[in-house]
Design a protein around this motif. Sequence first.
Motif, PDB file in Angstrom:
ATOM      1  N   GLN A  42      31.503  53.661  28.183  1.00 29.27           N
ATOM      2  CA  GLN A  42      32.377  53.644  27.015  1.00 29.27           C
ATOM      3  C   GLN A  42      32.788  52.250  26.546  1.00 29.27           C
ATOM      4  OE1 GLN A  42      33.247  56.387  25.266  1.00 29.27           O
ATOM      5  NE2 GLN A  42      31.951  57.608  26.616  1.00 29.27           N
ATOM      6  N   ILE A  43      32.714  51.255  27.418  1.00 27.52           N
ATOM      7  CA  ILE A  43      33.159  49.905  27.028  1.00 27.52           C
ATOM      8  C   ILE A  43      31.972  49.126  26.478  1.00 27.52           C
ATOM      9  CG2 ILE A  43      34.148  47.730  27.836  1.00 27.52           C
ATOM     10  CD1 ILE A  43      35.694  49.293  29.924  1.00 27.52           C
ATOM     11  N   ASP A  44      32.066  48.738  25.212  1.00 23.21           N
ATOM     12  CA  ASP A  44      30.962  48.048  24.555  1.00 23.21           C
ATOM     13  C   ASP A  44      30.849  46.591  24.988  1.00 23.21           C
ATOM     14  OD1 ASP A  44      30.213  50.298  23.098  1.00 23.21           O
ATOM     15  OD2 ASP A  44      31.610  49.835  21.465  1.00 23.21           O
ATOM     16  N   SER A  45      31.976  45.961  25.283  1.00 21.94           N
ATOM     17  CA  SER A  45      31.970  44.539  25.609  1.00 21.94           C
ATOM     18  C   SER A  45      31.403  44.285  27.005  1.00 21.94           C
ATOM     19  CB  SER A  45      33.394  43.966  25.529  1.00 21.94           C
ATOM     20  OG  SER A  45      33.429  42.648  26.045  1.00 21.94           O
ATOM     21  N   GLU A  46      30.275  43.600  27.051  1.00 24.58           N
ATOM     22  CA  GLU A  46      29.681  43.269  28.344  1.00 24.58           C
ATOM     23  C   GLU A  46      30.594  42.364  29.151  1.00 24.58           C
ATOM     24  OE1 GLU A  46      25.532  41.399  30.224  1.00 24.58           O
ATOM     25  OE2 GLU A  46      25.886  41.405  28.058  1.00 24.58           O
ATOM     26  N   ASN A  47      31.317  41.485  28.453  1.00 27.39           N
ATOM     27  CA  ASN A  47      32.219  40.564  29.134  1.00 27.39           C
ATOM     28  C   ASN A  47      33.346  41.321  29.838  1.00 27.39           C
ATOM     29  OD1 ASN A  47      33.014  38.041  29.962  1.00 27.39           O
ATOM     30  ND2 ASN A  47      34.084  37.522  28.089  1.00 27.39           N
ATOM     31  N   VAL A  48      33.915  42.319  29.153  1.00 27.89           N
ATOM     32  CA  VAL A  48      34.968  43.141  29.754  1.00 27.89           C
ATOM     33  C   VAL A  48      34.433  43.862  30.985  1.00 27.89           C
ATOM     34  CG1 VAL A  48      36.401  45.204  29.421  1.00 27.89           C
ATOM     35  CG2 VAL A  48      36.314  43.438  27.646  1.00 27.89           C
ATOM     36  N   ARG A  49      33.253  44.451  30.854  1.00 27.43           N
ATOM     37  CA  ARG A  49      32.664  45.162  31.994  1.00 27.43           C
ATOM     38  C   ARG A  49      32.437  44.220  33.165  1.00 27.43           C
ATOM     39  NH1 ARG A  49      29.182  47.126  27.936  1.00 27.43           N
ATOM     40  NH2 ARG A  49      27.416  46.024  28.864  1.00 27.43           N
ATOM     41  N   ASN A  50      31.931  43.037  32.878  1.00 26.02           N
ATOM     42  CA  ASN A  50      31.631  42.090  33.949  1.00 26.02           C
ATOM     43  C   ASN A  50      32.881  41.599  34.673  1.00 26.02           C
ATOM     44  OD1 ASN A  50      28.801  42.060  33.909  1.00 26.02           O
ATOM     45  ND2 ASN A  50      28.756  40.626  32.188  1.00 26.02           N
ATOM     46  N   ILE A  51      33.975  41.405  33.929  1.00 26.72           N
ATOM     47  CA  ILE A  51      35.210  40.951  34.581  1.00 26.72           C
ATOM     48  C   ILE A  51      35.741  42.035  35.519  1.00 26.72           C
ATOM     49  CG2 ILE A  51      37.610  40.269  34.231  1.00 26.72           C
ATOM     50  CD1 ILE A  51      36.738  38.981  31.582  1.00 26.72           C
ATOM     51  N   ILE A  52      35.767  43.286  35.039  1.00 25.59           N
ATOM     52  CA  ILE A  52      36.229  44.385  35.899  1.00 25.59           C
ATOM     53  C   ILE A  52      35.355  44.470  37.151  1.00 25.59           C
ATOM     54  CG2 ILE A  52      36.463  46.890  36.089  1.00 25.59           C
ATOM     55  CD1 ILE A  52      37.134  46.926  33.082  1.00 25.59           C
ATOM     56  N   LYS A  53      34.050  44.384  36.957  1.00 22.92           N
ATOM     57  CA  LYS A  53      33.150  44.544  38.098  1.00 22.92           C
ATOM     58  C   LYS A  53      33.141  43.328  39.013  1.00 22.92           C
ATOM     59  CE  LYS A  53      30.211  47.992  35.946  1.00 22.92           C
ATOM     60  NZ  LYS A  53      28.837  48.375  35.533  1.00 22.92           N
ATOM     61  N   ALA A  54      33.436  42.156  38.465  1.00 24.35           N
ATOM     62  CA  ALA A  54      33.593  40.977  39.322  1.00 24.35           C
ATOM     63  C   ALA A  54      34.779  41.177  40.258  1.00 24.35           C
ATOM     64  CB  ALA A  54      33.775  39.719  38.476  1.00 24.35           C
ATOM     65  N   GLY A  55      35.892  41.672  39.697  1.00 25.97           N
ATOM     66  CA  GLY A  55      37.050  41.968  40.528  1.00 25.97           C
ATOM     67  C   GLY A  55      36.745  43.019  41.573  1.00 25.97           C
ATOM     68  N   LYS A  56      36.039  44.054  41.170  1.00 20.61           N
ATOM     69  CA  LYS A  56      35.658  45.122  42.092  1.00 20.61           C
ATOM     70  C   LYS A  56      34.819  44.584  43.239  1.00 20.61           C
ATOM     71  CE  LYS A  56      32.735  49.252  42.264  1.00 20.61           C
ATOM     72  NZ  LYS A  56      31.894  50.192  41.485  1.00 20.61           N
ATOM     73  N   ARG A  57      33.809  43.784  42.935  1.00 23.94           N
ATOM     74  CA  ARG A  57      32.896  43.277  43.969  1.00 23.94           C
ATOM     75  C   ARG A  57      33.593  42.279  44.889  1.00 23.94           C
ATOM     76  NH1 ARG A  57      29.358  47.111  44.402  1.00 23.94           N
ATOM     77  NH2 ARG A  57      28.551  47.729  42.362  1.00 23.94           N
ATOM     78  N   ILE A  58      34.451  41.437  44.329  1.00 24.46           N
ATOM     79  CA  ILE A  58      35.185  40.480  45.163  1.00 24.46           C
ATOM     80  C   ILE A  58      36.091  41.225  46.135  1.00 24.46           C
ATOM     81  CG2 ILE A  58      37.063  38.780  45.092  1.00 24.46           C
ATOM     82  CD1 ILE A  58      35.685  37.579  42.609  1.00 24.46           C
ATOM     83  N   GLU A  59      36.791  42.240  45.637  1.00 25.84           N
ATOM     84  CA  GLU A  59      37.666  43.028  46.509  1.00 25.84           C
ATOM     85  C   GLU A  59      36.867  43.734  47.594  1.00 25.84           C
ATOM     86  OE1 GLU A  59      41.112  44.495  48.116  1.00 25.84           O
ATOM     87  OE2 GLU A  59      40.941  43.062  46.467  1.00 25.84           O
ATOM     88  N   ARG A  60      35.710  44.263  47.244  1.00 27.51           N
ATOM     89  CA  ARG A  60      34.905  44.981  48.245  1.00 27.51           C
ATOM     90  C   ARG A  60      34.444  44.043  49.352  1.00 27.51           C
ATOM     91  NH1 ARG A  60      30.387  49.354  46.670  1.00 27.51           N
ATOM     92  NH2 ARG A  60      32.316  50.327  45.935  1.00 27.51           N
ATOM     93  N   ILE A  61      34.010  42.854  48.989  1.00 23.38           N
ATOM     94  CA  ILE A  61      33.591  41.893  50.010  1.00 23.38           C
ATOM     95  C   ILE A  61      34.769  41.497  50.892  1.00 23.38           C
ATOM     96  CG2 ILE A  61      32.713  39.551  50.392  1.00 23.38           C
ATOM     97  CD1 ILE A  61      31.062  40.019  47.762  1.00 23.38           C
ATOM     98  N   ASP A  62      35.911  41.264  50.266  1.00 26.75           N
ATOM     99  CA  ASP A  62      37.124  40.942  51.020  1.00 26.75           C
ATOM    100  C   ASP A  62      37.426  42.039  52.040  1.00 26.75           C
ATOM    101  OD1 ASP A  62      39.871  40.644  51.813  1.00 26.75           O
ATOM    102  OD2 ASP A  62      40.220  39.401  50.066  1.00 26.75           O
ATOM    103  N   MET A  63      37.443  43.291  51.581  1.00 19.72           N
ATOM    104  CA  MET A  63      37.752  44.415  52.465  1.00 19.72           C
ATOM    105  C   MET A  63      36.681  44.599  53.535  1.00 19.72           C
ATOM    106  SD  MET A  63      40.660  45.777  51.534  1.00 19.72           S
ATOM    107  CE  MET A  63      40.554  47.354  52.357  1.00 19.72           C
ATOM    108  N   TYR A  64      35.427  44.517  53.137  1.00 18.08           N
ATOM    109  CA  TYR A  64      34.333  44.743  54.096  1.00 18.08           C
ATOM    110  C   TYR A  64      34.310  43.674  55.177  1.00 18.08           C
ATOM    111  CZ  TYR A  64      32.061  48.514  51.439  1.00 18.08           C
ATOM    112  OH  TYR A  64      31.759  49.702  50.824  1.00 18.08           O
ATOM    113  N   ALA A  65      34.602  42.422  54.787  1.00 14.29           N
ATOM    114  CA  ALA A  65      34.623  41.351  55.786  1.00 14.29           C
ATOM    115  C   ALA A  65      35.776  41.562  56.766  1.00 14.29           C
ATOM    116  CB  ALA A  65      34.741  39.986  55.110  1.00 14.29           C
ATOM    117  N   ARG A  66      36.919  41.982  56.264  1.00 13.65           N
ATOM    118  CA  ARG A  66      38.057  42.264  57.150  1.00 13.65           C
ATOM    119  C   ARG A  66      37.728  43.398  58.109  1.00 13.65           C
ATOM    120  NH1 ARG A  66      42.704  39.705  55.179  1.00 13.65           N
ATOM    121  NH2 ARG A  66      42.514  38.960  53.029  1.00 13.65           N
ATOM    122  N   LEU A  67      36.933  44.340  57.646  1.00 10.18           N
ATOM    123  CA  LEU A  67      36.571  45.495  58.472  1.00 10.18           C
ATOM    124  C   LEU A  67      35.387  45.221  59.390  1.00 10.18           C
ATOM    125  CD1 LEU A  67      36.962  48.164  55.666  1.00 10.18           C
ATOM    126  CD2 LEU A  67      38.401  47.958  57.694  1.00 10.18           C
ATOM    127  N   GLY A  68      34.736  44.078  59.189  1.00  5.90           N
ATOM    128  CA  GLY A  68      33.615  43.715  60.047  1.00  5.90           C
ATOM    129  C   GLY A  68      32.392  44.596  59.879  1.00  5.90           C
TER     130      GLY A  68
END
Length: 220
Positions: free
Chosen positions: A140-166
């Motif tokens: 639904q979101i036409d702006s690629e930039n908006v999508r990329n910012i949301i997904k950048a946050g998502k991926r950074i958080e996932r790496i943070d969590m996954y590294a903490r979990l080993g």
Amino acid sequence: MGIISVEQADRLYWLGRYTERVYTTLNIFSKSFDHLIDGMVDSYVGFCESIDIPNIYADKEDFVNSYPFDVNNTDSIISNLNRAYDNAIMLRESIGSETLAFIQLAIYDMNKAAKSKAPMIELQKVNDNLLAFYGTVDDQIDSENVRNIIKAGKRIERIDMYARLGVSKEELTREVFRMIPRVERSGLDYDERKLVNLKELVEQDVLDYYEIVKEVESIL
């Protein structure tokens, strides 16, 4: 959407981080909940240690009731979901009402779970709504930039969590290489050296999880 303001970019980034934090911690909580039900009374202590939150809980019953549902606990799942909603509501024009609706539905199901005798059924619906949220981000979101910012946050958080979990080297490497192009295309002000460092860290034979957390937290 045209030019994205600094405030909008920050809200989009944290929308991605908070929704991923809820999604990942709910998955971990589900496994911890099963251990608690099976009688492993101290498993919540290890859970708190693994995701680096203070163990403020009196016992397993307190943990099961407070960690998911206590709005006064800043580390609770509902508190993180509310933060996601606070950002999403301010971004309604950027992300659209349909995308926002899935965050609202997730909160509705969290509140139902808090009153339920079988909370895991409702909590699974929370994650289902978060997956639908990400689906509508793409659809639904036409702006690629908006999508990329949301997904950048998502991926950074996932790496943070996954590294903490080993998690395994293979899983963490996969996430790092999925995160890098999102950050590069996001338009956010990032430290390119940190991306290089992260690639080098996950290519080591033995992962230094502490360094990975440190590097991913300082990308932006």
